[in-house]
Scaffold this active site. Structure first.
Site, short mmCIF file in Angstrom:
data_model
loop_
_atom_site.label_atom_id
_atom_site.label_comp_id
_atom_site.label_asym_id
_atom_site.label_seq_id
_atom_site.Cartn_x
_atom_site.Cartn_y
_atom_site.Cartn_z
N LYS A 190 -50.14 -0.11 6.38
CA LYS A 190 -51.01 -0.53 5.29
C LYS A 190 -50.28 -1.49 4.37
O LYS A 190 -49.08 -1.38 4.15
CB LYS A 190 -51.47 0.70 4.49
CG LYS A 190 -52.52 1.54 5.18
CD LYS A 190 -53.03 2.64 4.27
CE LYS A 190 -54.15 3.42 4.91
NZ LYS A 190 -54.64 4.51 4.02
N ARG A 213 -50.72 5.83 12.47
CA ARG A 213 -52.15 5.68 12.17
C ARG A 213 -52.82 5.08 13.41
O ARG A 213 -52.19 4.37 14.19
CB ARG A 213 -52.37 4.75 10.98
CG ARG A 213 -51.72 5.22 9.67
CD ARG A 213 -51.96 4.19 8.58
NE ARG A 213 -51.43 4.61 7.28
CZ ARG A 213 -50.24 4.27 6.82
NH1 ARG A 213 -49.44 3.48 7.54
NH2 ARG A 213 -49.84 4.69 5.63
N HIS A 243 -56.05 10.98 13.18
CA HIS A 243 -55.37 11.26 11.93
C HIS A 243 -54.94 12.73 11.86
O HIS A 243 -54.00 13.07 11.12
CB HIS A 243 -56.26 10.91 10.74
CG HIS A 243 -55.53 10.19 9.65
ND1 HIS A 243 -54.93 8.96 9.83
CD2 HIS A 243 -55.25 10.55 8.37
CE1 HIS A 243 -54.34 8.59 8.70
NE2 HIS A 243 -54.51 9.54 7.81
N ARG A 287 -51.54 12.78 13.14
CA ARG A 287 -50.62 12.25 12.12
C ARG A 287 -50.29 13.34 11.10
O ARG A 287 -49.13 13.53 10.72
CB ARG A 287 -51.25 11.04 11.44
CG ARG A 287 -50.42 10.42 10.31
CD ARG A 287 -51.07 9.11 9.88
NE ARG A 287 -50.65 8.67 8.58
CZ ARG A 287 -49.55 7.93 8.35
NH1 ARG A 287 -48.76 7.60 9.36
NH2 ARG A 287 -49.24 7.53 7.13
N TYR A 296 -48.37 17.48 1.93
CA TYR A 296 -47.90 18.23 3.09
C TYR A 296 -47.03 19.42 2.70
O TYR A 296 -46.82 20.33 3.50
CB TYR A 296 -47.15 17.31 4.06
CG TYR A 296 -48.06 16.27 4.65
CD1 TYR A 296 -49.01 16.62 5.60
CD2 TYR A 296 -48.01 14.95 4.23
CE1 TYR A 296 -49.88 15.67 6.12
CE2 TYR A 296 -48.88 13.99 4.75
CZ TYR A 296 -49.80 14.36 5.69
OH TYR A 296 -50.66 13.43 6.20
N HIS A 306 -45.58 5.90 3.64
CA HIS A 306 -46.27 6.06 2.36
C HIS A 306 -45.53 5.30 1.27
O HIS A 306 -44.30 5.44 1.12
CB HIS A 306 -46.34 7.54 1.96
CG HIS A 306 -47.33 8.33 2.74
ND1 HIS A 306 -47.31 9.70 2.83
CD2 HIS A 306 -48.41 7.94 3.48
CE1 HIS A 306 -48.30 10.12 3.59
NE2 HIS A 306 -48.99 9.07 3.99
#
Length: 307
Positions: free
Chosen positions: A182, A151, A249, A252, A284, A275
């Site tokens: 995150k 990110r 992004h 990414r 994806y 994630h």
């Protein structure tokens, strides 16, 4: 619409125009929404004051089946809900038939990813006319974004060396990037040979311009911001000849899509991206299917109709 119902609609529109002071265009949109409501009610053989929750749900299903978007239906329901709320305040209905009705959720858009060729073209681009210092820095940023799926905030947080106060760093010997993602979750991501080479070249030129520990700095020695990286990447992608301006992004997304295309390992991609939930990563698989569908259309002799 009967005279009595038309009078109710006019009174309501006057209410939102005068008392709520809504813009004229908004009032016109409300009027169109109420025309749709009256049309549905007439077809169902019910008066506006007799409309029930089941009617509203049926009409929502009809609009959705007719191709109207979830956002469009939500706006219509908002207009209807306001009308019946007003009727309730007038003591004309016992309950609002629209109160608990929601529009269908819009399909989640696919993330934008570059093709493998475009990604390699961008990662391998060298601008010989550029300042060598800036060129080395920007090339290293692209390699880390695409090669590691970072990110932009994780890239910004990288320091040149590991330390107790560092949010992230790259271990050149181990070939790993340690980042703070995150939710304050740390993870280690493999760094490929091309990215390591680009980083070593950048670190050799970066020198000791600043006491700032940041890996990526500007000319004044301060840590680059996410906005600066967006601007540099957009400019570099256009210089590289890509048709679409690239943002961090997007690289990414490209990383995730291309790793999944090659490996088919969704769990591994989840770990690499950091994630927390695999459902976030599953988007994806739709990109991967698009890739397979294009390959099928281009290669299979029975995929296309003969002209």
């Amino acid at each position: 619409m009967g005279a009595a119902e038309a009078s109710l609609v006019e009174r309501y529109l006057e209410h939102v125009r005068v008392e709520k002071r809504l813009a004229q265009r908004t009032v016109e949109l409300y009027a169109l929404d109420l025309q749709k409501l009256s049309g549905h009610a007439a077809q169902a053989g019910v008066e506006l004051l007799q409309v029930q929750n089941a009617h509203i749900r049926r009409w929502v299903a009809q609009m959705h089946g007719g191709g109207r978007s979830g956002r469009g239906i939500a706006l219509i329901l908002s207009g209807w809900r306001g009308f019946y709320t007003w009727l309730g305040r007038q003591g004309l209905i016992a309950s609002n038939p629209v109160q608990d009705v929601r529009a269908p959720k819009a399909a989640r858009p696919l993330p934008k990813a570059l093709s493998v060729d475009d990604s390699v073209q961008l990662a391998g681009y060298q601008n010989d006319d550029n300042d060598p210092w800036l060129e080395a820095r920007d090339a290293a940023m692209v390699e880390l974004l695409y090669g590691c799926g970072l990110r932009v905030g994780e890239l910004v947080g990288l320091d040149a060396v590991a330390g107790s106060a560092a949010r992230g760093w790259v271990d050149l010997q181990a070939g790993e990037a340690h980042v703070l993602g995150k939710g304050g979750k740390r993870r280690a991501v493999p760094v490929g040979a091309q990215a390591l080479e680009a980083l070593q070249h950048w670190l050799a030129l970066r020198g000791t311009l600043s006491e700032q520990p940041a890996l990526f700095i500007g000319r004044h020695g301060t840590r680059l911001t996410a906005q600066s990286i967006w601007q540099r990447l957009k400019r570099r992608s256009l210089q590289a000849g890509l048709a679409t301006p690239v943002h961090p992004h997007m690289l990414r997304h490209s990383f995730a899509s291309h790793v999944l295309q090659s490996s088919g390992d969704l769990r591994a991609v989840q770990e690499l991206l950091g994630h927390a939930n695999i459902t976030t990563t599953q988007v994806y698989t739709r990109l991967d299917f698009q890739h397979l569908a294009r390959a099928y259309d281009a290669a299979h002799p029975r995929a296309r109709k003969k002209t």
